[in-house]
Design a protein around this motif. Structure first.
Motif, PDB file in Angstrom:
ATOM      1  N   ALA A   3       0.818  -1.144  -0.030  1.00 21.54           N
ATOM      2  CA  ALA A   3      -0.081   0.075   0.128  1.00 21.54           C
ATOM      3  C   ALA A   3       0.910   1.224  -0.064  1.00 21.54           C
ATOM      4  O   ALA A   3       1.634   1.429   0.697  1.00 21.54           O
ATOM      5  N   GLU A   4       0.546   2.130  -0.934  1.00 24.53           N
ATOM      6  CA  GLU A   4       1.304   3.272  -1.075  1.00 24.53           C
ATOM      7  C   GLU A   4       0.491   4.765  -1.484  1.00 24.53           C
ATOM      8  O   GLU A   4      -0.622   4.352  -2.229  1.00 24.53           O
ATOM      9  N   SER A   5       0.769   5.602  -1.230  1.00 25.20           N
ATOM     10  CA  SER A   5       0.051   6.991  -1.595  1.00 25.20           C
ATOM     11  C   SER A   5       0.697   7.334  -2.888  1.00 25.20           C
ATOM     12  O   SER A   5       1.743   7.214  -3.129  1.00 25.20           O
ATOM     13  N   VAL A   6      -0.048   7.467  -3.956  1.00 28.67           N
ATOM     14  CA  VAL A   6       0.249   8.041  -5.253  1.00 28.67           C
ATOM     15  C   VAL A   6      -0.677   8.835  -5.798  1.00 28.67           C
ATOM     16  O   VAL A   6      -1.800   9.393  -5.202  1.00 28.67           O
ATOM     17  N   PRO A   7      -0.110   9.917  -6.784  1.00 29.52           N
ATOM     18  CA  PRO A   7      -0.681  11.082  -7.193  1.00 29.52           C
ATOM     19  C   PRO A   7      -2.001  10.612  -7.818  1.00 29.52           C
ATOM     20  O   PRO A   7      -1.700   9.717  -8.739  1.00 29.52           O
ATOM     21  N   PRO A   8      -3.185  11.332  -7.902  1.00 30.64           N
ATOM     22  CA  PRO A   8      -4.320  10.859  -8.504  1.00 30.64           C
ATOM     23  C   PRO A   8      -4.167  10.842  -9.851  1.00 30.64           C
ATOM     24  O   PRO A   8      -4.529  10.170 -10.537  1.00 30.64           O
ATOM     25  N   SER A   9      -3.330  11.824 -10.438  1.00 33.06           N
ATOM     26  CA  SER A   9      -3.034  12.090 -11.862  1.00 33.06           C
ATOM     27  C   SER A   9      -2.337  11.028 -12.586  1.00 33.06           C
ATOM     28  O   SER A   9      -2.478  10.672 -13.817  1.00 33.06           O
ATOM     29  N   SER A  10      -1.563  10.467 -11.557  1.00 35.12           N
ATOM     30  CA  SER A  10      -0.879   9.182 -12.452  1.00 35.12           C
ATOM     31  C   SER A  10      -1.580   7.957 -12.546  1.00 35.12           C
ATOM     32  O   SER A  10      -1.153   7.032 -13.232  1.00 35.12           O
ATOM     33  N   ARG A  11      -2.937   7.813 -11.948  1.00 42.72           N
ATOM     34  CA  ARG A  11      -3.470   6.777 -12.448  1.00 42.72           C
ATOM     35  C   ARG A  11      -5.032   7.306 -12.995  1.00 42.72           C
ATOM     36  O   ARG A  11      -5.987   6.292 -13.078  1.00 42.72           O
ATOM     37  N   GLY A  12      -5.010   8.231 -13.456  1.00 41.10           N
ATOM     38  CA  GLY A  12      -6.152   8.766 -14.212  1.00 41.10           C
ATOM     39  C   GLY A  12      -7.372   8.948 -13.457  1.00 41.10           C
ATOM     40  O   GLY A  12      -8.519   8.977 -14.128  1.00 41.10           O
ATOM     41  N   ILE A  13      -7.214   9.453 -12.260  1.00 31.70           N
ATOM     42  CA  ILE A  13      -8.133  10.064 -11.577  1.00 31.70           C
ATOM     43  C   ILE A  13      -8.385  11.262 -11.460  1.00 31.70           C
ATOM     44  O   ILE A  13      -7.560  11.865 -11.368  1.00 31.70           O
ATOM     45  N   PHE A  14      -9.741  11.962 -11.676  1.00 28.05           N
ATOM     46  CA  PHE A  14      -9.909  13.146 -11.998  1.00 28.05           C
ATOM     47  C   PHE A  14     -10.042  13.950 -10.837  1.00 28.05           C
ATOM     48  O   PHE A  14     -10.595  13.286  -9.604  1.00 28.05           O
ATOM     49  N   LEU A  15      -9.627  15.009 -10.744  1.00 22.30           N
ATOM     50  CA  LEU A  15      -9.928  16.178  -9.539  1.00 22.30           C
ATOM     51  C   LEU A  15     -11.266  16.791  -9.956  1.00 22.30           C
ATOM     52  O   LEU A  15     -11.359  17.281 -11.154  1.00 22.30           O
ATOM     53  N   THR A  16     -12.085  17.002  -9.098  1.00 24.21           N
ATOM     54  CA  THR A  16     -13.435  17.674  -9.300  1.00 24.21           C
ATOM     55  C   THR A  16     -12.896  19.256  -9.023  1.00 24.21           C
ATOM     56  O   THR A  16     -11.897  19.470  -8.542  1.00 24.21           O
ATOM     57  N   GLU A  17     -13.778  20.238  -9.347  1.00 27.26           N
ATOM     58  CA  GLU A  17     -13.716  21.344  -9.027  1.00 27.26           C
ATOM     59  C   GLU A  17     -13.217  21.813  -7.704  1.00 27.26           C
ATOM     60  O   GLU A  17     -14.015  21.481  -6.914  1.00 27.26           O
ATOM     61  N   GLY A  18     -12.416  22.788  -7.697  1.00 24.47           N
ATOM     62  CA  GLY A  18     -11.830  23.097  -6.143  1.00 24.47           C
ATOM     63  C   GLY A  18     -11.063  22.033  -5.420  1.00 24.47           C
ATOM     64  O   GLY A  18     -10.318  22.233  -4.360  1.00 24.47           O
ATOM     65  N   GLN A  19     -10.624  20.856  -6.046  1.00 22.07           N
ATOM     66  CA  GLN A  19      -9.754  19.793  -5.294  1.00 22.07           C
ATOM     67  C   GLN A  19      -8.353  20.126  -5.903  1.00 22.07           C
ATOM     68  O   GLN A  19      -8.038  20.618  -7.027  1.00 22.07           O
ATOM     69  N   GLU A  20      -7.319  19.715  -5.102  1.00 24.10           N
ATOM     70  CA  GLU A  20      -5.971  19.755  -5.521  1.00 24.10           C
ATOM     71  C   GLU A  20      -5.322  18.422  -4.924  1.00 24.10           C
ATOM     72  O   GLU A  20      -5.720  17.780  -3.872  1.00 24.10           O
ATOM     73  N   GLU A  21      -4.033  17.951  -5.679  1.00 25.19           N
ATOM     74  CA  GLU A  21      -3.293  17.025  -5.330  1.00 25.19           C
ATOM     75  C   GLU A  21      -2.509  17.307  -3.967  1.00 25.19           C
ATOM     76  O   GLU A  21      -2.150  18.803  -3.825  1.00 25.19           O
ATOM     77  N   LEU A  22      -2.304  16.554  -3.220  1.00 22.74           N
ATOM     78  CA  LEU A  22      -1.150  16.783  -2.198  1.00 22.74           C
ATOM     79  C   LEU A  22       0.068  17.342  -2.865  1.00 22.74           C
ATOM     80  O   LEU A  22       0.469  16.718  -3.872  1.00 22.74           O
ATOM     81  N   PRO A  23       0.790  18.139  -2.120  1.00 22.40           N
ATOM     82  CA  PRO A  23       2.211  18.506  -2.787  1.00 22.40           C
ATOM     83  C   PRO A  23       3.091  17.589  -2.722  1.00 22.40           C
ATOM     84  O   PRO A  23       3.799  17.319  -3.951  1.00 22.40           O
TER      85      PRO A  23
END
Length: 309
Positions: free
Chosen positions: A221-241
């Motif tokens: 189990a590991e934390s990954v950037p949402p964009s690296s897995r094709g997971i969309f951010l909804t309006e107003g959301q940001e990825e963790l730095p």
């Protein structure tokens, strides 16, 4: 001699309003299973090689429910409505989906040991239905949508032989039970920047993995950037730095057969800001001789409002 237990004829029988209006689609629009033996139990996932799937491609998150429905009429090719909905069991019926996500569940088919069923054909409807989209401010456009998928069952004209019963039992013993990861989503509210949080201790949040198979399962189990897995951010959301701000413990593990384990979550809010909402994603990899899948758990982090400081 091995018998062929399945014939699959997969076509889309969905109207364009179902497919495009709510962004739902499924490769399981019409599923034909033939030569099913009375008194036996089947897994759709084992027979087809993949589970029942529904993909959502709308713009806003939704809740999805999958219902089993009894049809009202006999089809033109002689399939009559299933006598009892208890023949059909879904492993999972409720999901929370973001844009681009797919819901999956196995369907277990249990044919009663009743010789009056020999040679008959039945059909049943599997209906995925969404809630109104969450976060869509256009209230007059916020409506629920659904699909109607069809499962067609043809019962063999003769009872199963001893060899066929043994073969089917062997399949069941090999397991159509799965490894499940829950929840799909976690929501954390009112966090402050530049602090370290034990999300398990302070918010009672964990990732739970159930191994219902007869084999060990390697878990990573590991934390990954949402964009690296094709997971969309909804309006107003940001990825963790940095994905590493979220930690899962243990990161690597071996899950024993027929066991349940909870994995702890820790978050460092260094660099996060008041008034913002962040999306973190935990990738859970499951591996053994028969299994090689990834699950994704979304963690929604809502920071405290600056006026609340």
């Amino acid at each position: 001699m091995k018998k062929n237990f399945i014939f699959l004829f997969s076509i889309f029988m969905l109207s364009t309003s179902y497919i495009y209006c709510g962004g739902l689609s499924s490769p399981n629009a019409a599923m034909y299973l033939s030569n099913l033996k009375i008194g036996q139990e089947y897994s759709l996932k084992q027979l087809l090689g993949y589970p029942f799937r529904v993909t959502y491609k709308g713009k806003y998150p939704v809740d999805l429910r999958i219902d089993v429905l009894k049809p009202d009429t006999t089809t033109q090719d002689g399939y009559i409505p299933i006598p009892d909905l208890s023949w059909i069991q879904l492993q999972k019926t409720e999901f929370s989906l973001d844009p681009g996500e797919t819901a999956e569940t196995d369907i277990i088919i249990k044919i009663p040991n009743d010789e009056s069923l020999l040679g008959k054909k039945f059909h049943v409807s599997i209906s995925p239905v969404t809630s109104a989209p969450k976060g869509d401010t256009r209230a007059w456009l916020a409506f629920a949508v659904g699909l109607v998928c069809k499962l067609y069952l043809s019962i063999a004209p003769k009872p199963p032989t001893i060899e066929e019963i043994r073969e089917l039992q062997k399949r069941r013993l090999s397991g159509y039970l799965d490894v499940s990861v829950s929840p799909n989503r976690i929501f954390i509210y009112d966090l402050e920047p530049n602090k370290k949080y034990d999300l398990t201790k302070q918010f009672n949040e964990v990732i739970k993995i159930i191994n219902a198979t007869s084999q060990n399962v390697l878990v990573e189990a590991e934390s990954v950037p949402p964009s690296s897995r094709g997971i969309f951010l909804t309006e107003g959301q940001e990825e963790l730095p940095q994905p590493g701000l979220l930690i899962v413990k243990p990161k690597k593990d071996k899950l024993k057969p027929d066991s349940v384990k909870s994995y702890k979550l820790f978050l460092n809010t260094k660099g996060l800001e008041f008034d913002k909402t962040y999306l973190a994603v935990v990738k859970v990899s499951l591996r053994n001789e028969r299994l090689d899948v990834n699950h994704y758990v979304k963690i929604y982090i809502e920071m405290k409002k600056s006026a609340q400081q």
